[in-house]
Design an enzyme around this catalytic site. Structure first.
Site, PDB file in Angstrom:
ATOM      1  CG  ASN A  97      26.593  36.020  35.851  1.00  0.00           C
ATOM      2  OD1 ASN A  97      27.157  35.435  36.783  1.00  0.00           O
ATOM      3  ND2 ASN A  97      27.252  36.821  35.026  1.00  0.00           N
ATOM      4  CG  HIS A  99      29.528  41.330  34.649  1.00  0.00           C
ATOM      5  ND1 HIS A  99      30.477  40.382  34.349  1.00  0.00           N
ATOM      6  CD2 HIS A  99      29.974  42.501  34.159  1.00  0.00           C
ATOM      7  CE1 HIS A  99      31.475  40.968  33.687  1.00  0.00           C
ATOM      8  NE2 HIS A  99      31.198  42.242  33.553  1.00  0.00           N
ATOM      9  CB  SER A 135      24.909  44.217  35.411  1.00  0.00           C
ATOM     10  OG  SER A 135      25.438  45.464  35.029  1.00  0.00           O
ATOM     11  CG  ASP A 162      29.451  38.745  31.077  1.00  0.00           C
ATOM     12  OD1 ASP A 162      28.941  38.022  31.949  1.00  0.00           O
ATOM     13  OD2 ASP A 162      30.665  39.012  31.032  1.00  0.00           O
TER      14      ASP A 162
HETATM   15  C1  GRF Z   1      31.788  39.006  42.120  1.00  0.00           C
HETATM   16  O1  GRF Z   1      32.489  40.185  41.898  1.00  0.00           O
HETATM   17  C2  GRF Z   1      30.854  38.740  40.977  1.00  0.00           C
HETATM   18  O2  GRF Z   1      30.330  39.882  40.393  1.00  0.00           O
HETATM   19  C3  GRF Z   1      31.722  38.041  39.990  1.00  0.00           C
HETATM   20  O3  GRF Z   1      32.571  37.232  40.771  1.00  0.00           O
HETATM   21  C4  GRF Z   1      32.704  37.791  42.069  1.00  0.00           C
HETATM   22  C5  GRF Z   1      32.322  36.737  43.047  1.00  0.00           C
HETATM   23  O4  GRF Z   1      32.591  37.112  44.374  1.00  0.00           O
HETATM   24  N1  GRF Z   1      30.938  37.375  38.993  1.00  0.00           N
HETATM   25  P1  GRF Z   1      32.076  36.204  45.558  1.00  0.00           P
HETATM   26  O5  GRF Z   1      32.605  34.801  45.351  1.00  0.00           O
HETATM   27  O6  GRF Z   1      30.575  36.233  45.555  1.00  0.00           O
HETATM   28  O7  GRF Z   1      32.630  36.802  46.810  1.00  0.00           O
END
Ligand code: GRF
Length: 196
Positions: free
Chosen positions: A107, A109, A141, A150
Site C-alpha cells: 500500500n 500511504h 511510505s 497502515d
Molecule cells: C494517494 O495520496 C495515496 O497515498 C493515498 O490515496 C491517494 C491516491 O491518489 N493512499 P491517486 O488516486 O493515486 O491519485
C-alpha cells in the site's frame, strides 16, 4: 513477469505513474487488472484508456461479505496475480484476501509511517494532522498490508520538506510527487526479485 492487480478508489494518479514507469523503465511487470469499489473512479477510466481490464467490484453487488471476498479472490486468480498494489483504495482489505496474499500486498500511504497512519488517516486528514503537529518533514511510505490499517512493515519511504505557509493541499501535492516515484521504484525491486 510479475502480474499486478491494482486496487484504487479514486483518481488513479499512482496507478498511472506505475503504468508509465513500467513502460519507460522496462520493468518486468504487467498491470493485469485494475479493481475499484467505486464505479466512477478515475482509475477505472484510465485503465480502460490503457486497454487494461477494469473491474468494478463492490460489496453492494453481493448478498454478503463472503460472496464479495470470494469474487475478489476469483478475479485475482483469473488474472494470475502475483502482487496486489493498493493505490488509494479506500476499503479495508478483507482478512481472507490478506491471508491468501500474505507478503504480496503493498500500500502507498501519504505520510512517514508509523506516524500519521491508522483509521481515519486518509486524504487531506493526513496532511492537516502533519501540519497541526508542526512537523518539518513529511513524505510517502510503501508498506506491506496486514489485517490492520497502515501497520504492516514499511518497505521504503521518500521524504519531503514541510514548507512555511504550507496548506494541506500544497503539502499533499508535494507528497504526491514523491509517491509517483516511490511506488514504481518499490514495484521495480519486487519485480526484479520475482522468480515465477
Ligand atoms: C494517494 O495520496 C495515496 O497515498 C493515498 O490515496 C491517494 C491516491 O491518489 N493512499 P491517486 O488516486 O493515486 O491519485
Amino acid at each position: 513477469m510479475l502480474n499486478i492487480a491494482v486496487f484504487a478508489s479514486g483518481r488513479g494518479s499512482n496507478f498511472e505513474a506505475l503504468h508509465r514507469t513500467i513502460g519507460e523503465e522496462n520493468i518486468p511487470a504487467r498491470i493485469a487488472v485494475v479493481i475499484s469499489n467505486n464505479s466512477a473512479a478515475g482509475a477505472l477510466n484510465l485503465a480502460r484508456s490503457f486497454g487494461i481490464p477494469a473491474l468494478h467490484l463492490s460489496q453492494r453487488q453481493f448478498p454478503g461479505p463472503a460472496d464479495f471476498h470470494q469474487a475478489v479472490l476469483q478475479s485475482l486468480a483469473q488474472y494470475r496475480t502475483d502482487l496486489i498494489v493498493l493505490a488509494g483504495y479506500m476499503k479495508k482489505m478483507d482478512a481472507a484476501v490478506v491471508r491468501a496474499y500474505s507478503q504480496r500486498i503493498i500500500n502507498i500511504h501519504p505520510a512517514l509511517l508509523p506516524k500519521f497512519g491508522g483509521e481515519g488517516m486518509y486524504g487531506m486528514h493526513v496532511h492537516a494532522a502533519v501540519l497541526a503537529a508542526g512537523e518539518t518533514e513529511s513524505g510517502a511510505s510503501v508498506h506491506y498490508v496486514d489485517e490492520e490499517y497502515d501497520r504492516g512493515a514499511v518497505i521504503a519511504q521518500q521524504r519531503v520538506p514541510v514548507l512555511p505557509g504550507d496548506t494541506p493541499e500544497t503539502l499533499a501535492a508535494r507528497v504526491l510527487t514523491a509517491e509517483h516515484t516511490l511506488l514504481p521504484s518499490v514495484v521495480k525491486q519486487i519485480a526484479l526479485n520475482h522468480r515465477p
